[in-house]
Every structure is written in C-alpha cells, then in structure tokens.
Write a protein that holds these residues in place. Structure first.
Motif, PDB file in Angstrom:
ATOM      1  N   ALA A 151     -20.656  39.268   0.262  1.00  0.00           N
ATOM      2  CA  ALA A 151     -20.434  40.643  -0.215  1.00  0.00           C
ATOM      3  C   ALA A 151     -19.042  40.818  -0.817  1.00  0.00           C
ATOM      4  CB  ALA A 151     -20.615  41.615   0.945  1.00  0.00           C
ATOM      5  N   LYS A 152     -18.045  40.102  -0.292  1.00  0.00           N
ATOM      6  CA  LYS A 152     -16.656  40.148  -0.786  1.00  0.00           C
ATOM      7  C   LYS A 152     -16.097  41.580  -0.780  1.00  0.00           C
ATOM      8  CE  LYS A 152     -17.680  36.364  -3.976  1.00  0.00           C
ATOM      9  NZ  LYS A 152     -19.158  36.548  -3.933  1.00  0.00           N
ATOM     10  N   ARG A 153     -16.347  42.306   0.287  1.00  0.00           N
ATOM     11  CA  ARG A 153     -15.863  43.683   0.410  1.00  0.00           C
ATOM     12  C   ARG A 153     -14.788  43.838   1.473  1.00  0.00           C
ATOM     13  NH1 ARG A 153     -21.854  46.572   0.447  1.00  0.00           N
ATOM     14  NH2 ARG A 153     -22.393  46.102  -1.731  1.00  0.00           N
ATOM     15  N   ARG A 154     -14.838  43.002   2.495  1.00  0.00           N
ATOM     16  CA  ARG A 154     -13.897  43.143   3.600  1.00  0.00           C
ATOM     17  C   ARG A 154     -12.521  42.595   3.227  1.00  0.00           C
ATOM     18  NH1 ARG A 154     -18.136  41.326   8.362  1.00  0.00           N
ATOM     19  NH2 ARG A 154     -18.812  43.451   8.897  1.00  0.00           N
ATOM     20  N   LYS A 155     -11.493  43.301   3.715  1.00  0.00           N
ATOM     21  CA  LYS A 155     -10.124  42.881   3.491  1.00  0.00           C
ATOM     22  C   LYS A 155      -9.557  42.310   4.780  1.00  0.00           C
ATOM     23  CE  LYS A 155      -9.441  46.423  -0.079  1.00  0.00           C
ATOM     24  NZ  LYS A 155      -9.486  45.452  -1.181  1.00  0.00           N
ATOM     25  N   LEU A 156      -8.341  41.797   4.717  1.00  0.00           N
ATOM     26  CA  LEU A 156      -7.742  41.151   5.874  1.00  0.00           C
ATOM     27  C   LEU A 156      -7.600  42.117   7.045  1.00  0.00           C
ATOM     28  CD1 LEU A 156      -6.898  38.247   6.279  1.00  0.00           C
ATOM     29  CD2 LEU A 156      -4.545  38.899   5.751  1.00  0.00           C
ATOM     30  N   GLY A 157      -7.379  43.391   6.741  1.00  0.00           N
ATOM     31  CA  GLY A 157      -7.253  44.393   7.794  1.00  0.00           C
ATOM     32  C   GLY A 157      -8.542  44.638   8.543  1.00  0.00           C
ATOM     33  N   ASP A 158      -9.673  44.215   7.986  1.00  0.00           N
ATOM     34  CA  ASP A 158     -10.967  44.400   8.635  1.00  0.00           C
ATOM     35  C   ASP A 158     -11.309  43.273   9.606  1.00  0.00           C
ATOM     36  OD1 ASP A 158     -11.476  46.720   7.098  1.00  0.00           O
ATOM     37  OD2 ASP A 158     -12.134  45.473   5.413  1.00  0.00           O
ATOM     38  N   LEU A 159     -10.430  42.289   9.715  1.00  0.00           N
ATOM     39  CA  LEU A 159     -10.699  41.119  10.545  1.00  0.00           C
ATOM     40  C   LEU A 159     -10.792  41.519  12.018  1.00  0.00           C
ATOM     41  CD1 LEU A 159     -11.051  38.037  10.232  1.00  0.00           C
ATOM     42  CD2 LEU A 159      -8.595  37.809  10.607  1.00  0.00           C
ATOM     43  N   THR A 160     -11.846  41.070  12.687  1.00  0.00           N
ATOM     44  CA  THR A 160     -12.057  41.361  14.100  1.00  0.00           C
ATOM     45  C   THR A 160     -11.871  40.092  14.925  1.00  0.00           C
ATOM     46  OG1 THR A 160     -14.429  40.874  14.006  1.00  0.00           O
ATOM     47  CG2 THR A 160     -13.749  43.130  13.474  1.00  0.00           C
ATOM     48  N   TYR A 161     -11.763  40.242  16.236  1.00  0.00           N
ATOM     49  CA  TYR A 161     -11.591  39.075  17.098  1.00  0.00           C
ATOM     50  C   TYR A 161     -12.809  38.144  17.074  1.00  0.00           C
ATOM     51  CZ  TYR A 161      -7.387  41.389  18.773  1.00  0.00           C
ATOM     52  OH  TYR A 161      -6.150  41.968  18.851  1.00  0.00           O
ATOM     53  N   PRO A 162     -14.040  38.678  17.116  1.00  0.00           N
ATOM     54  CA  PRO A 162     -15.195  37.773  16.981  1.00  0.00           C
ATOM     55  C   PRO A 162     -15.187  37.007  15.663  1.00  0.00           C
ATOM     56  CG  PRO A 162     -15.903  39.873  17.880  1.00  0.00           C
ATOM     57  CD  PRO A 162     -14.470  40.056  17.460  1.00  0.00           C
ATOM     58  N   HIS A 163     -14.784  37.675  14.580  1.00  0.00           N
ATOM     59  CA  HIS A 163     -14.697  36.993  13.289  1.00  0.00           C
ATOM     60  C   HIS A 163     -13.616  35.913  13.317  1.00  0.00           C
ATOM     61  CE1 HIS A 163     -16.725  40.358  10.699  1.00  0.00           C
ATOM     62  NE2 HIS A 163     -17.535  39.796  11.578  1.00  0.00           N
ATOM     63  N   GLY A 164     -12.515  36.179  14.043  1.00  0.00           N
ATOM     64  CA  GLY A 164     -11.466  35.185  14.177  1.00  0.00           C
ATOM     65  C   GLY A 164     -11.979  33.917  14.845  1.00  0.00           C
ATOM     66  N   ILE A 165     -12.856  34.086  15.837  1.00  0.00           N
ATOM     67  CA  ILE A 165     -13.449  32.924  16.508  1.00  0.00           C
ATOM     68  C   ILE A 165     -14.349  32.161  15.543  1.00  0.00           C
ATOM     69  CG2 ILE A 165     -15.000  32.185  18.357  1.00  0.00           C
ATOM     70  CD1 ILE A 165     -13.963  34.548  20.003  1.00  0.00           C
ATOM     71  N   TRP A 166     -15.127  32.887  14.733  1.00  0.00           N
ATOM     72  CA  TRP A 166     -15.988  32.219  13.754  1.00  0.00           C
ATOM     73  C   TRP A 166     -15.163  31.441  12.734  1.00  0.00           C
ATOM     74  CZ3 TRP A 166     -20.740  31.014  14.455  1.00  0.00           C
ATOM     75  CH2 TRP A 166     -21.588  31.826  15.210  1.00  0.00           C
ATOM     76  N   PHE A 167     -14.066  32.055  12.288  1.00  0.00           N
ATOM     77  CA  PHE A 167     -13.151  31.346  11.390  1.00  0.00           C
ATOM     78  C   PHE A 167     -12.640  30.075  12.060  1.00  0.00           C
ATOM     79  CE2 PHE A 167     -12.722  35.180   8.739  1.00  0.00           C
ATOM     80  CZ  PHE A 167     -12.467  34.632   7.489  1.00  0.00           C
TER      81      PHE A 167
END
Length: 273
Positions: A137-153
């Motif tokens: 989608a390329k809509r989320r910005k760095l400020g939208d990063l969540t802890y679960p997403h950090g684990i996926w990264f």
C-alpha cells in the motif's frame, strides 16, 4: 591487498542496495586470484565499515533517538515520544537476529555459504521484493511503526544470516508488505541494522583475532575503510532513488545474478563450497 580493496569496494556498493553484499563477496571470492571464500568473519568485519557510514549519514537522528530514549527511562522525556519509541523499536527489532545468529553460528559459517543456497535466495527473495513493491500500500510512515511491526522487521532482518537474502532487502520487503512507504521502510531498516552489524562485526573480530584467515588484519582493515567511504555515497544515492523509483531494477538484477550462478555451478566453473 588488491583483493581486499576490491572486496571492500563491492561491500560498500552492495550493503545498502537490496541485492545482498554477503552474496556478492561470496561469489566474487571464487574469481579472485586466491579463488577462495572470504569467509563469514571477513564479511562481518568489513560490514563494520559500511555500518559506520550509516552512523555518519544518520548522525543527528541517532543522537536524538539515543538521548530521548535515555531521557524516557528517567522521566525527562515522555515515554510516547516518537524518538524514545524508535529506540525501543530498534532494541525489539534486533532481538531475533541476535538469538538466531547465536543459535545458527555453525551453519552461518558453513552450510549457509553454499552457492546453491546463495543463488536460490537471490532469485527467491528478488521475486518476493518485486511482489511486495508492486502490491504494498505504501501509505504508512515511520511514525506509524508499532512494536509488533518492529518484531516482524526484526524477523525479516534475521533472514540475512543466509547470503543472498540481503539485510536491507529483507527488512524493506517486510516494510512494503506491511504497507510502509519505501523511504520509511529503508530508513528503519538502516537504523535497525546498526546494533546487529556492529555486534556481529566486533564479535567476529574478537573471535578471529590471531587466527589464520584468507586475509590478514591489515588487508581486512583496508577493505573495511574502503567499504566505509563507498557506502556513504551509496546511502545518499539509494535514499534519493527510492523516493522516486521502484525496486524493479534490483529485482531483475537479483534474478539474473542468481541464474548466472546456477549456470556457472552447472558448468563446473565454480564450486558450491
């Protein structure tokens, strides 16, 4: 020394592009006069140079993140401060590669360095990167990063323990799949790599100190310095590129390189290990 300079140049050119620097060093080693795998230790140590380039390029961001993170521990900065959160996100995202790196150390230095595996990963993750770039989608910005997403990264970054996946390629691909903008995914990928690369590089430096290797200490140091200088230019280029262009050229290159390695292996020109 000539080989070390060439390897350092290639390390600097490929570390931050989603094409796998470890794969390039592994493949290139077969065509240098020594005709030998530079080794996981040499690769990890030279990555200290490229990661030092990240520190220089993102110096202001890094200082701000560290100061706000420490400030949040003592109540001087709100815990929901974006930079304080980014500090925690980098820590959380670094856990998977630390754990898997220690558990799989033996395989990283042996089995995973098979050129059959390298070629497969180049092609497979090239296709995945292309699909993620097309469908994300390329809509989320760095400020939208969540802890679960950090684990996926972080889990995606840990795949780079296998040559051919690419540290930046794996994490950026995950970011695209999660709906982040190209620049946001790349920025977090670069910041996330700092603890992992420095940790791995200095661990290998300590572990290999005094042991015989393909390249001696001076040659490895020169390769690391060359990688640092080249990497600064590559980061600047890459951050501008992804703000305007897709990853398609890198996808095509990965697939072509993977196929070429398979052809060379089949023809007996190079050996898998």
């Amino acid at each position: 020394m000539f080989e070390a300079i060439i390897l350092g140049l290639v390390q600097g050119l490929t570390e931050f592009l989603p094409i796998s620097s470890s794969a390039h060093l592994r493949i290139l080693g077969e065509f240098l006069p020594t005709a030998a795998d530079p080794g996981a230790a040499f690769t990890a140590i030279t990555q200290i140079g490229t990661e030092a380039a990240v520190v220089v390029f993102f110096w202001r961001d890094i200082v701000r993140i560290i100061s706000h993170w420490f400030g949040s521990l003592f109540g001087r900065v709100p815990r929901n401060d974006p930079d304080a959160r980014m500090g925690w996100l980098i820590i959380i995202g670094s856990i998977p590669i630390v754990v898997l790196g220690l558990l799989l150390q033996e395989y990283i230095e042996t089995v995973f360095r098979s050129l059959y595996i390298t070629a497969t990963m180049l092609i497979l993750f090239g296709i995945v990167l292309g699909l993620a770039d097309w469908a994300g989608a390329k809509r989320r910005k760095l400020g939208d990063l969540t802890y679960p997403h950090g684990i996926w990264f972080g889990l995606a970054q840990s795949l780079s323990l296998v040559p051919g996946v690419s540290r930046s390629g794996g994490t950026i691909t995950m970011g695209l799949l999660l709906g982040y903008e190209r620049a946001a995914a790349a920025r977090y990928a670069f910041l996330l790599a700092i603890p992992a690369v420095f940790g791995s590089g200095f661990y290998q430096l300590f572990k290999s100190w005094g042991e015989p290797s393909v390249y001696n200490g001076l040659e490895t140091a020169v390769a690391t310095a060359v990688a640092f200088g080249v990497a600064i230019l590559v980061i600047a280029f890459f951050m501008k590129w992804i703000s305007r262009h897709s990853f398609l050229p890198f996808v095509i290159y990965r697939i072509a390189l993977g196929v070429a390695v398979f052809v060379l292996l089949g023809a007996g020109v190079i050996e898998p290990l």
